[in-house]
Design an enzyme around this catalytic site. Structure first.
Site, short mmCIF file in Angstrom:
data_model
loop_
_atom_site.label_atom_id
_atom_site.label_comp_id
_atom_site.label_asym_id
_atom_site.label_seq_id
_atom_site.Cartn_x
_atom_site.Cartn_y
_atom_site.Cartn_z
N LYS A 107 0.84 -1.21 0.00
CA LYS A 107 0.00 0.00 0.00
C LYS A 107 0.87 1.25 0.00
O LYS A 107 1.98 1.27 0.52
CB LYS A 107 -0.96 0.04 1.20
N ALA A 116 9.94 -3.07 6.57
CA ALA A 116 10.15 -1.78 7.25
C ALA A 116 10.41 -0.67 6.24
O ALA A 116 11.33 0.13 6.38
CB ALA A 116 11.29 -1.88 8.27
N SER A 150 1.83 -5.97 7.47
CA SER A 150 0.37 -5.93 7.63
C SER A 150 -0.29 -6.74 6.51
O SER A 150 -1.28 -7.43 6.74
CB SER A 150 -0.14 -4.49 7.57
N ASP A 197 -2.89 -1.25 9.63
CA ASP A 197 -3.00 -1.29 8.17
C ASP A 197 -3.52 -2.62 7.63
O ASP A 197 -3.61 -2.81 6.42
CB ASP A 197 -1.61 -1.05 7.53
O1 C5P Z 1 -0.80 -0.74 14.30
P1 C5P Z 1 0.63 -1.01 13.99
O2 C5P Z 1 1.21 -2.10 14.83
O3 C5P Z 1 0.91 -1.19 12.53
O4 C5P Z 1 1.39 0.34 14.39
C1 C5P Z 1 2.79 0.37 14.56
C2 C5P Z 1 3.17 1.59 15.39
O5 C5P Z 1 2.97 2.78 14.63
C3 C5P Z 1 2.35 1.81 16.65
O6 C5P Z 1 2.88 1.09 17.73
C4 C5P Z 1 2.47 3.33 16.86
O7 C5P Z 1 3.70 3.65 17.44
C5 C5P Z 1 2.50 3.84 15.43
N1 C5P Z 1 1.16 4.25 14.96
C6 C5P Z 1 0.57 5.40 15.47
N2 C5P Z 1 -0.67 5.77 15.05
C7 C5P Z 1 -1.32 5.05 14.10
C8 C5P Z 1 -0.74 3.90 13.53
C9 C5P Z 1 0.51 3.52 13.99
O8 C5P Z 1 1.15 6.06 16.34
N3 C5P Z 1 -2.52 5.44 13.70
#
Ligand code: C5P
Length: 309
Positions: A14, A101, A108, A141
């Protein structure tokens, strides 16, 4: 009756055509308004019956992907098992083409693909609404990787509305960086930048109406001009070399350029498939990134490729 021994699902990377980030929330996440866009760069996941759950990862950047319970695909399997309690063990094999990364939601996507593959393998019978709920528990995501296309994400990014846009295909060039960025580190850098700049708390994020009307028009030139990413200054502060990459792509005629998600992949919109080919060749010759790829979008979300349906 055919006995299914393995199910293979492919899932797209994405991009975020807009990523507007609000202030940090009490749970550590940030409220977002984002326009997700799925592009034709795919990982493939195969789920096969096994004595116990496990994962093997191969391909692009595989050595950086955890092969234990921290693996997002295995976390998705565990979350799905709560809804399909009698499900047996499963081995997941991930063939990566989406760099790890890199701001392209590869991890995701693998989680979303694992949900689709195991739901099929286990005859779980869960429909898309239930899978979307489980996906949202696994990561911000993951739900979009199920849906694909172009969609507006709110909340952490997991509350989705499909963007009804004309059937335009956009042609993208992706510049992969020689390095990685951690998503939490980029969000933290944005919070620090905003704190240093003073002023009030960050404004509530809002959907960019110029981008939405550009998408409705199907005019790549307008879409290129409307691309935006609040995380970009933070990503550039942690990875300054990306400035050169972005500038090179624009000088070479891209209609728009931005860091994808939390980076460090830079993405460029081209006017046509041919222009994307030229741009990819020139960028690759300019020595401003590790490698380049072309991709078009929007494409559908995670889908079963075998057994054929
Ligand atoms: O949800 P996911 O594990 O992909 O998010 C990874 C990290 O990205 C979270 O731990 C957070 O630090 C940051 N994040 C955020 N706000 C979001 C999505 C991700 O701060 N809406």
């Amino acid at each position: 009756m055919t006995i299914v021994t393995g199910v293979t699902v492919r899932v797209p990377a994405k991009l975020n055509l807009q990523l507007a980030v609000g202030p940090p929330r009490a749970d550590g996440y940030h409220d977002l308004v984002t326009v997700f866009h799925a592009v034709s760069l795919y990982d493939e996941i195969t789920a096969e019956p096994a004595g116990r759950d496990g994962v093997t990862v191969g391909g692009e950047g595989a050595d950086r992907v955890p092969a234990d319970g921290d693996n997002l695909a295995l976390r998705a399997v565990a979350a799905l098992r709560a809804a399909v309690p009698s499900a047996p063990g499963v081995h997941i094999t991930i063939a990566k083409r989406i760099p790890v990364a890199a701001g392209l939601a590869g991890g995701s996507g693998d989680a979303a693909a694992a949900l689709v593959a195991c739901n099929e393998l286990w005859d779980g019978g869960l429909g898309q609404p239930q899978l979307l709920d489980i996906a949202a528990q696994v990561g911000s995501d993951v739900a979009f990787a199920l849906l694909g296309g172009t969609a507006v994400g709110r909340g952490r990014g997991e509350q989705l509305t499909s963007a009804l846009a004309p059937a335009t295909q956009y042609h993208w060039v992706l510049a992969f960086a020689d390095g990685h960025l951690s998503t939490p580190a980029v969000y933290a850098a944005l919070d620090r930048q905003r704190a240093r700049a003073g002023g009030d708390v960050a404004p509530e994020p809002e959907l960019d109406s110029a981008l939405m009307s550009a998408l409705r028009s199907g005019d790549a030139r307008l879409v290129g001009r409307a691309l935006s990413n609040d995380l970009q200054p933070a990503a550039l502060s942690l990875f300054p070399a990306l400035r050169k990459t972005l500038a090179a792509g624009l000088e070479l005629g891209a209609l728009g350029a931005l860091v994808s998600g939390s980076g460090p992949t830079c993405v460029f919109l081209a006017a046509s498939a041919d222009r994307a080919l030229d741009l990819a060749a020139s960028l690759s010759g300019a020595g401003v990134c590790r490698s380049v790829a072309r991709a078009s979008g929007p494409v559908p979300g995670a889908a079963i490729v075998s057994p054929a349906r």
